[in-house]
Design a protein around this motif. Structure first.
Motif, PDB file in Angstrom:
ATOM      1  N   CYS A  87      36.649  45.487  40.756  1.00  0.00           N
ATOM      2  CA  CYS A  87      36.972  46.916  40.838  1.00  0.00           C
ATOM      3  C   CYS A  87      35.754  47.723  41.265  1.00  0.00           C
ATOM      4  N   GLY A  88      34.577  47.260  40.864  1.00  0.00           N
ATOM      5  CA  GLY A  88      33.345  47.907  41.332  1.00  0.00           C
ATOM      6  C   GLY A  88      33.184  47.778  42.840  1.00  0.00           C
ATOM      7  N   LEU A  89      33.522  46.612  43.376  1.00  0.00           N
ATOM      8  CA  LEU A  89      33.494  46.428  44.826  1.00  0.00           C
ATOM      9  C   LEU A  89      34.479  47.377  45.510  1.00  0.00           C
ATOM     10  N   ALA A  90      35.673  47.498  44.922  1.00  0.00           N
ATOM     11  CA  ALA A  90      36.685  48.401  45.483  1.00  0.00           C
ATOM     12  C   ALA A  90      36.232  49.858  45.413  1.00  0.00           C
ATOM     13  N   PHE A  91      35.538  50.212  44.325  1.00  0.00           N
ATOM     14  CA  PHE A  91      35.005  51.574  44.196  1.00  0.00           C
ATOM     15  C   PHE A  91      34.013  51.858  45.333  1.00  0.00           C
ATOM     16  N   ALA A  92      33.139  50.875  45.614  1.00  0.00           N
ATOM     17  CA  ALA A  92      32.164  51.051  46.696  1.00  0.00           C
ATOM     18  C   ALA A  92      32.873  51.199  48.043  1.00  0.00           C
ATOM     19  N   GLN A  93      33.944  50.451  48.233  1.00  0.00           N
ATOM     20  CA  GLN A  93      34.691  50.546  49.494  1.00  0.00           C
ATOM     21  C   GLN A  93      35.344  51.917  49.647  1.00  0.00           C
ATOM     22  N   LYS A  94      35.906  52.424  48.566  1.00  0.00           N
ATOM     23  CA  LYS A  94      36.527  53.755  48.646  1.00  0.00           C
ATOM     24  C   LYS A  94      35.459  54.824  48.874  1.00  0.00           C
ATOM     25  N   TYR A  95      34.337  54.674  48.203  1.00  0.00           N
ATOM     26  CA  TYR A  95      33.239  55.638  48.330  1.00  0.00           C
ATOM     27  C   TYR A  95      32.725  55.700  49.763  1.00  0.00           C
ATOM     28  N   SER A  96      32.625  54.538  50.405  1.00  0.00           N
ATOM     29  CA  SER A  96      32.099  54.480  51.772  1.00  0.00           C
ATOM     30  C   SER A  96      33.182  54.683  52.832  1.00  0.00           C
ATOM     31  N   LYS A  97      34.457  54.773  52.394  1.00  0.00           N
ATOM     32  CA  LYS A  97      35.587  55.030  53.292  1.00  0.00           C
ATOM     33  C   LYS A  97      35.657  54.027  54.442  1.00  0.00           C
ATOM     34  N   ASP A  98      35.474  52.745  54.107  1.00  0.00           N
ATOM     35  CA  ASP A  98      35.435  51.737  55.177  1.00  0.00           C
ATOM     36  C   ASP A  98      36.775  51.045  55.441  1.00  0.00           C
ATOM     37  N   GLU A  99      37.829  51.480  54.730  1.00  0.00           N
ATOM     38  CA  GLU A  99      39.183  50.967  54.970  1.00  0.00           C
ATOM     39  C   GLU A  99      39.312  49.464  54.732  1.00  0.00           C
ATOM     40  N   ASN A 100      38.561  48.947  53.764  1.00  0.00           N
ATOM     41  CA  ASN A 100      38.680  47.552  53.356  1.00  0.00           C
ATOM     42  C   ASN A 100      39.104  47.490  51.892  1.00  0.00           C
ATOM     43  N   VAL A 101      39.493  46.302  51.453  1.00  0.00           N
ATOM     44  CA  VAL A 101      39.985  46.133  50.087  1.00  0.00           C
ATOM     45  C   VAL A 101      39.241  44.999  49.393  1.00  0.00           C
ATOM     46  N   SER A 102      39.398  44.943  48.070  1.00  0.00           N
ATOM     47  CA  SER A 102      38.790  43.871  47.279  1.00  0.00           C
ATOM     48  C   SER A 102      39.871  43.108  46.523  1.00  0.00           C
ATOM     49  N   PHE A 103      39.786  41.801  46.577  1.00  0.00           N
ATOM     50  CA  PHE A 103      40.697  40.921  45.850  1.00  0.00           C
ATOM     51  C   PHE A 103      39.966  40.394  44.615  1.00  0.00           C
ATOM     52  N   ALA A 104      40.453  40.758  43.444  1.00  0.00           N
ATOM     53  CA  ALA A 104      39.885  40.268  42.188  1.00  0.00           C
ATOM     54  C   ALA A 104      40.826  39.193  41.651  1.00  0.00           C
ATOM     55  N   MET A 105      40.365  37.946  41.678  1.00  0.00           N
ATOM     56  CA  MET A 105      41.220  36.814  41.338  1.00  0.00           C
ATOM     57  C   MET A 105      40.938  36.312  39.925  1.00  0.00           C
ATOM     58  N   TYR A 106      41.999  35.912  39.231  1.00  0.00           N
ATOM     59  CA  TYR A 106      41.862  35.396  37.872  1.00  0.00           C
ATOM     60  C   TYR A 106      43.051  34.481  37.592  1.00  0.00           C
ATOM     61  N   GLY A 107      42.959  33.685  36.548  1.00  0.00           N
ATOM     62  CA  GLY A 107      44.042  32.777  36.206  1.00  0.00           C
ATOM     63  C   GLY A 107      44.944  33.337  35.129  1.00  0.00           C
ATOM     64  N   ASP A 108      46.054  32.635  34.885  1.00  0.00           N
ATOM     65  CA  ASP A 108      46.964  33.087  33.829  1.00  0.00           C
ATOM     66  C   ASP A 108      46.290  33.061  32.467  1.00  0.00           C
ATOM     67  N   GLY A 109      45.296  32.182  32.288  1.00  0.00           N
ATOM     68  CA  GLY A 109      44.565  32.137  31.024  1.00  0.00           C
ATOM     69  C   GLY A 109      43.734  33.382  30.780  1.00  0.00           C
ATOM     70  N   ALA A 110      43.346  34.072  31.860  1.00  0.00           N
ATOM     71  CA  ALA A 110      42.542  35.297  31.730  1.00  0.00           C
ATOM     72  C   ALA A 110      43.406  36.550  31.704  1.00  0.00           C
ATOM     73  N   ALA A 111      44.711  36.383  31.925  1.00  0.00           N
ATOM     74  CA  ALA A 111      45.581  37.539  32.108  1.00  0.00           C
ATOM     75  C   ALA A 111      45.724  38.396  30.855  1.00  0.00           C
ATOM     76  N   ASN A 112      45.355  37.868  29.688  1.00  0.00           N
ATOM     77  CA  ASN A 112      45.453  38.644  28.449  1.00  0.00           C
ATOM     78  C   ASN A 112      44.111  39.247  28.024  1.00  0.00           C
ATOM     79  N   GLN A 113      43.110  39.126  28.872  1.00  0.00           N
ATOM     80  CA  GLN A 113      41.784  39.671  28.568  1.00  0.00           C
ATOM     81  C   GLN A 113      41.808  41.200  28.558  1.00  0.00           C
ATOM     82  N   GLY A 114      41.173  41.787  27.553  1.00  0.00           N
ATOM     83  CA  GLY A 114      41.131  43.246  27.460  1.00  0.00           C
ATOM     84  C   GLY A 114      40.444  43.890  28.635  1.00  0.00           C
ATOM     85  N   GLN A 115      39.368  43.268  29.129  1.00  0.00           N
ATOM     86  CA  GLN A 115      38.620  43.871  30.231  1.00  0.00           C
ATOM     87  C   GLN A 115      39.466  43.961  31.505  1.00  0.00           C
ATOM     88  N   LEU A 116      40.458  43.071  31.641  1.00  0.00           N
ATOM     89  CA  LEU A 116      41.340  43.141  32.803  1.00  0.00           C
ATOM     90  C   LEU A 116      42.160  44.428  32.762  1.00  0.00           C
TER      91      LEU A 116
END
Length: 391
Positions: free
Chosen positions: A177-206
């Motif tokens: 999400c920090g990478l995505a924030f930088a992309q929005k800030y710089s207006k470069d029209e790119n996106v960030s894919f943050a990948m995780y597994g089903d085991g991480a899907a219940n993490q609070g930080q997510l």
């Protein structure tokens, strides 16, 4: 002889996209459009899902086959190297999930960012990393993608927008999400894919990261690679709702057949367009790993061998592409087998070359950990003595 070695080294340092011309079969320039229908329909949450019809070409089909076959062979070879104790520490293999890495790359550019957990070898290869860099890193050699100091869990390729393999479950998602924030800030029209597994899907930080991404309309794509077993725990035992694409009531989601490279391609293209206009979206890739969670897990105590072989027979991503190629008369069975033989040769040559590369110098142990000029240095005849240099 010297000329042959130089030529061989050049091949090993090429990324897979540059290696597809190594056989007559994969050098085709045929770009005649072919329409493929995804194996299963997409299931949307708070959105209208994309069409099942995906346009491809003979060249893309053959490239998909080559790239996934190479990834599969690379991971099987890593298994053998680990058992031979040439790879140490943790090692999490990706065989079975290749369609996610390959399909995602087909829909985006290297200016888009990817960050993932520790099952990262094939993501690195998809981003343009080489077999030699891969095996050198796995074996802790200095020419590895992280200079031999990251190992299996910490691959990295910043110049292609790959911000790593991370060992702490779920911790990479806020960074994405920090990478995505930088992309929005710089207006470069790119996106960030943050990948995780089903085991991480219940993490609070997510959930914290998803909340912030939605508040700020960040171009963030949350990709849950649901291989149905978080370590050795089945999803139904760890999640009250294993419909991971529905986890955000304020963020839309899409369930995707992660064993179908064209479904992944279509979903990632759709998600990128959505994220740039409307903010974050969740993709749940329904996939499967053939190996256990890691090399210390046989993978057969919490699931049956029949289950694994059934997935191989019915949903294997490489076999699906093989059938499409044959049905469209783009290659013969023999030509596809020749491609697999060539892939095996490339992997074997990369391993042999990686074994010749020395380990990092012990003085490198603390570099990239402390600010330049500070930290701890090793010294002495055997490099076992440490000296701290503090401000």
């Amino acid at each position: 002889m010297a000329h042959q070695l130089t030529r061989r080294s050049a091949v090993l340092f090429r990324p897979i996209s540059a290696s597809v011309s190594t056989t007559r079969l994969l050098s085709t320039s045929d770009t005649t459009p072919i329409t493929i229908e995804t194996s299963l329909p997409f299931t949307g949450h708070n959105l209208d899902p994309p069409s099942r019809s995906v346009e491809t070409t003979p060249k893309e089909l053959l490239t998909f086959f080559h790239d996934m076959a190479l990834m599969r062979r690379m991971e099987i070879a890593a298994d053998s190297l680990y058992k031979a104790k040439l790879i140490r520490g943790f090692c999490h293999l990706y065989d079975g999930q290749e369609a996610v890495a390959v399909g995602m790359e087909a829909a985006i550019t290297k200016k888009d960012c990817i960050i993932t957990a520790y099952r990262d070898h094939c993501i690195f290869i998809g981003r343009g990393g080489t077999l030699l860099e891969t095996f050198a890193e796995l074996m802790g050699r200095k020419d590895g993608c992280s200079k031999g100091k990251g190992g299996s869990m910490h691959f990295y390729k910043k110049d292609a927008g790959f911000y790593g393999g991370h060992g702490i479950v779920g911790a990479q998602v806020p960074l994405g999400c920090g990478l995505a924030f930088a992309q929005k800030y710089s207006k470069d029209e790119n996106v960030s894919f943050a990948m995780y597994g089903d085991g991480a899907a219940n993490q609070g930080q997510l959930f914290e990261a998803l909340n912030m991404a939605a508040l700020w309309d960040l171009p963030a794509i949350f990709v849950c690679e649901n291989n149905h077993y978080g370590m050795g725990t089945a999803e139904w035992r760890s999640a009250k709702s294993p419909a991971y694409y529905k986890r955000g009531d304020y963020a839309p989601g899409l369930k995707v057949d992660g064993m179908d490279v064209f479904a992944v391609k279509q979903a990632c293209k759709f998600a990128k367009e959505h994220a740039l206009k409307k903010g974050p979206i969740i993709l749940e890739m329904d996939t499967y790993r053939y190996h256990g969670h890691s090399m210390s897990d046989p993978g057969s105590t919490y699931r049956t061998r029949d289950e694994i072989s059934g997935i191989r027979q019915e949903r294997d991503p490489i076999e699906r592409i093989r059938k499409l190629i044959l049905s469209h008369d783009l290659a013969t069975e023999k030509e596809l087998k020749d491609t697999e033989k060539q892939v095996r040769k490339e992997v074997d040559e990369a391993i042999a070359k990686a074994k010749e590369i020395p380990l990092p110098d012990p003085s490198e142990l603390f570099t990239n950990v402390y600010a330049k000029g500070y930290g701890v240095e090793s010294f002495g005849a055997d490099r076992k003595e440490l000296r701290a240099v503090l401000p």
